[in-house]
Design an enzyme around this catalytic site. Sequence first.
Site, mmCIF file in Angstrom:
data_model
loop_
_atom_site.group_PDB
_atom_site.id
_atom_site.type_symbol
_atom_site.label_atom_id
_atom_site.label_comp_id
_atom_site.label_asym_id
_atom_site.label_seq_id
_atom_site.Cartn_x
_atom_site.Cartn_y
_atom_site.Cartn_z
ATOM 1 N N ASP A 60 -26.373 -18.087 -33.402
ATOM 2 C CA ASP A 60 -26.660 -17.031 -32.426
ATOM 3 C C ASP A 60 -28.150 -16.717 -32.626
ATOM 4 O O ASP A 60 -28.883 -17.571 -33.139
ATOM 5 C CB ASP A 60 -25.762 -15.797 -32.674
ATOM 6 N N LYS B 148 -17.286 -12.797 -35.163
ATOM 7 C CA LYS B 148 -18.757 -12.816 -35.129
ATOM 8 C C LYS B 148 -19.263 -12.371 -36.488
ATOM 9 O O LYS B 148 -18.553 -11.675 -37.212
ATOM 10 C CB LYS B 148 -19.266 -11.855 -34.040
HETATM 11 P P1 NDP Z 1 -32.658 -17.315 -30.229
HETATM 12 O O1 NDP Z 1 -32.882 -16.667 -31.529
HETATM 13 O O2 NDP Z 1 -32.778 -18.789 -30.113
HETATM 14 O O3 NDP Z 1 -33.624 -16.688 -29.129
HETATM 15 C C1 NDP Z 1 -33.595 -15.337 -28.830
HETATM 16 C C2 NDP Z 1 -34.681 -15.028 -27.812
HETATM 17 O O4 NDP Z 1 -34.531 -13.690 -27.378
HETATM 18 C C3 NDP Z 1 -36.081 -15.140 -28.396
HETATM 19 O O5 NDP Z 1 -36.964 -15.485 -27.383
HETATM 20 C C4 NDP Z 1 -36.320 -13.727 -28.894
HETATM 21 O O6 NDP Z 1 -37.681 -13.366 -28.999
HETATM 22 C C5 NDP Z 1 -35.644 -12.915 -27.813
HETATM 23 N N1 NDP Z 1 -35.169 -11.652 -28.396
HETATM 24 C C6 NDP Z 1 -34.297 -11.509 -29.433
HETATM 25 N N2 NDP Z 1 -34.129 -10.216 -29.731
HETATM 26 C C7 NDP Z 1 -34.914 -9.542 -28.880
HETATM 27 C C8 NDP Z 1 -35.164 -8.172 -28.684
HETATM 28 N N3 NDP Z 1 -34.590 -7.233 -29.466
HETATM 29 N N4 NDP Z 1 -36.020 -7.824 -27.683
HETATM 30 C C9 NDP Z 1 -36.612 -8.766 -26.902
HETATM 31 N N5 NDP Z 1 -36.406 -10.081 -27.054
HETATM 32 C C10 NDP Z 1 -35.567 -10.456 -28.016
HETATM 33 O O7 NDP Z 1 -31.197 -16.834 -29.761
HETATM 34 P P2 NDP Z 1 -30.247 -17.462 -28.652
HETATM 35 O O8 NDP Z 1 -31.045 -18.050 -27.557
HETATM 36 O O9 NDP Z 1 -29.247 -18.288 -29.349
HETATM 37 O O10 NDP Z 1 -29.469 -16.168 -28.134
HETATM 38 C C11 NDP Z 1 -29.922 -15.395 -27.008
HETATM 39 C C12 NDP Z 1 -28.760 -14.585 -26.441
HETATM 40 O O11 NDP Z 1 -27.701 -15.456 -26.045
HETATM 41 C C13 NDP Z 1 -28.098 -13.598 -27.415
HETATM 42 O O12 NDP Z 1 -27.643 -12.482 -26.680
HETATM 43 C C14 NDP Z 1 -26.898 -14.376 -27.937
HETATM 44 O O13 NDP Z 1 -25.896 -13.531 -28.438
HETATM 45 C C15 NDP Z 1 -26.487 -15.081 -26.670
HETATM 46 N N6 NDP Z 1 -25.647 -16.278 -26.837
HETATM 47 C C16 NDP Z 1 -26.061 -17.343 -27.599
HETATM 48 C C17 NDP Z 1 -25.273 -18.467 -27.703
HETATM 49 C C18 NDP Z 1 -25.728 -19.681 -28.428
HETATM 50 O O14 NDP Z 1 -25.022 -20.711 -28.328
HETATM 51 N N7 NDP Z 1 -26.843 -19.680 -29.126
HETATM 52 C C19 NDP Z 1 -23.931 -18.527 -27.074
HETATM 53 C C20 NDP Z 1 -23.645 -17.389 -26.219
HETATM 54 C C21 NDP Z 1 -24.464 -16.312 -26.159
HETATM 55 P P3 NDP Z 1 -38.373 -13.277 -30.442
HETATM 56 O O15 NDP Z 1 -38.545 -14.705 -30.868
HETATM 57 O O16 NDP Z 1 -39.644 -12.554 -30.195
HETATM 58 O O17 NDP Z 1 -37.423 -12.521 -31.331
#
Ligand code: NDP
Length: 448
Positions: free
Chosen positions: A169, A129
């Site tokens: 991510d 990662k």
């Molecule tokens: P994105 O950046 O596309 O979206 C993240 C979302 O979560 C946004 O809506 C963001 O809101 C919100 N968010 C992020 N940080 C915080 C926080 N500290 N508090 C509240 N809301 C938060 O990321 P992903 O959708 O790719 O990832 C989301 C989760 O899924 C993570 O845990 C990631 O590790 C996991 N994941 C992702 C994969 C992938 O293929 N992308 C694969 C497996 C797991 P805002 O815009 O306001 O920051």
Amino acid sequence: MHHLHPALIGTYETVLRRNAGEVEFHQAVLEVLESLHAVVEKRPEYVEASIIERICEPERQIIFRVPWVDDQGVVQINRGFRVNFNSALGPYKGGLRFHPSVYLGIIKFLGFEQTFKNALTGMPIGGGKGGSDFDPKGRSDAEIMRFCQSFMTELYRHIGEYTDVPAGDIGVGGREIGYLFGQYKRITNAYEAGVLTGKGLTWGGSQARKEATGYGTVYFVKEMLDAHGEGFDGRRVVVSGSGNVAIYAVEKAQEFGATVVAVSDSNGYVVDEGGIDLDLVKQIKEVQRGRISEYAVARTSARHIAGGSIWDVPCDVALPCATENELSAEGAAALVKGGVKYVGEGANMPTTPDGIRVLHEAGVHYAPGKAVNAGGVATSALEMQQNASRDSWSFDYTDQRLHKIMKGIHDNCLETADEFGQPGDYVAGANIAGFIQVADAMLALGVI
Ligand code: NDP
């Protein structure tokens, strides 16, 4: 208070001492070690060969400076990370996260989880990662590009199709992968498509990769529902976040007939009782890169609650798809009060240990991210397969493979939980099944 097998207490103490202050990493390690009680009893060879202690120590940790110039001409300095956690099963594989909260402890927890998740997919990929404390919010396209180019100017020497294959991510999507891949290609003077996944469809990407984590999450939870003779049809679903994972989890849940009533971002959540209009969410988040509060401005049927907890919204199924530790004991208690029966983690480690306890005690069916969200990395491995064979598959074929993989992971979790005396416990099943796969490979490869 922990519940560790006596043979593992020393290992955990070493992790605490070696990784002082890295609380997310401690949390992720403890959860896995606590699942290994029966494994230690049945397979003492893992302890004798110090496999468990070795698995907790990353093979390599890279930290580097990322200098870049913003639109005002001011020099900015960020910190870059790549942790090569475990390569027993294949090249290191795992995403890059750009978020101001990123530090070594977060990258290590993610890399550790990734190792077991990747094993669960059954694909030949190790765990890694990376990321940066860079905050993409409010940055122009040109700034994002310059940051990505500077980041890759250091990272390129550490990665490769057979070495380490990063992906997206939080904060890293198709746009960022494009700038990163462009700089890699320029520096190396080679079109090595298999060095990054999550690429665009016209330059080596895979159909269904963008959708894979969210779709896979819902495929997994569908199996959980099926196992109890239930389905998604007519269910009330709450999905936290509104990024890549959340959007495609909503899409698939709606396709299966569920009503998704709420989504969120880091400023608050929106409730739309008639069902979330996903086209509007996509327009706000994927096109305008705006805030979820804008949803309630465009839709009078919806309300936006600034700063509140999305877990206060009553539902049958909750899918935390935002970030780590977003679902605490308090949030879990609110979900239980609202009638939740199933929780499937689209995000990595979104539920705190106390939150998990509350869900378990209330009899909620709960499955952890390392199993539920493995569809993203599994489809990344399918992207690598297509790159290696210079082929590209149809959406339907790729999606069918994803669906099959998720069903396989689900069944493996339940069967393993049964075998090790914890029937129905998806946490134990996922941790034990992933661990054994990696541990057996490590035993075979000797002390390296
Ligand atoms: P994105 O950046 O596309 O979206 C993240 C979302 O979560 C946004 O809506 C963001 O809101 C919100 N968010 C992020 N940080 C915080 C926080 N500290 N508090 C509240 N809301 C938060 O990321 P992903 O959708 O790719 O990832 C989301 C989760 O899924 C993570 O845990 C990631 O590790 C996991 N994941 C992702 C994969 C992938 O293929 N992308 C694969 C497996 C797991 P805002 O815009 O306001 O920051």
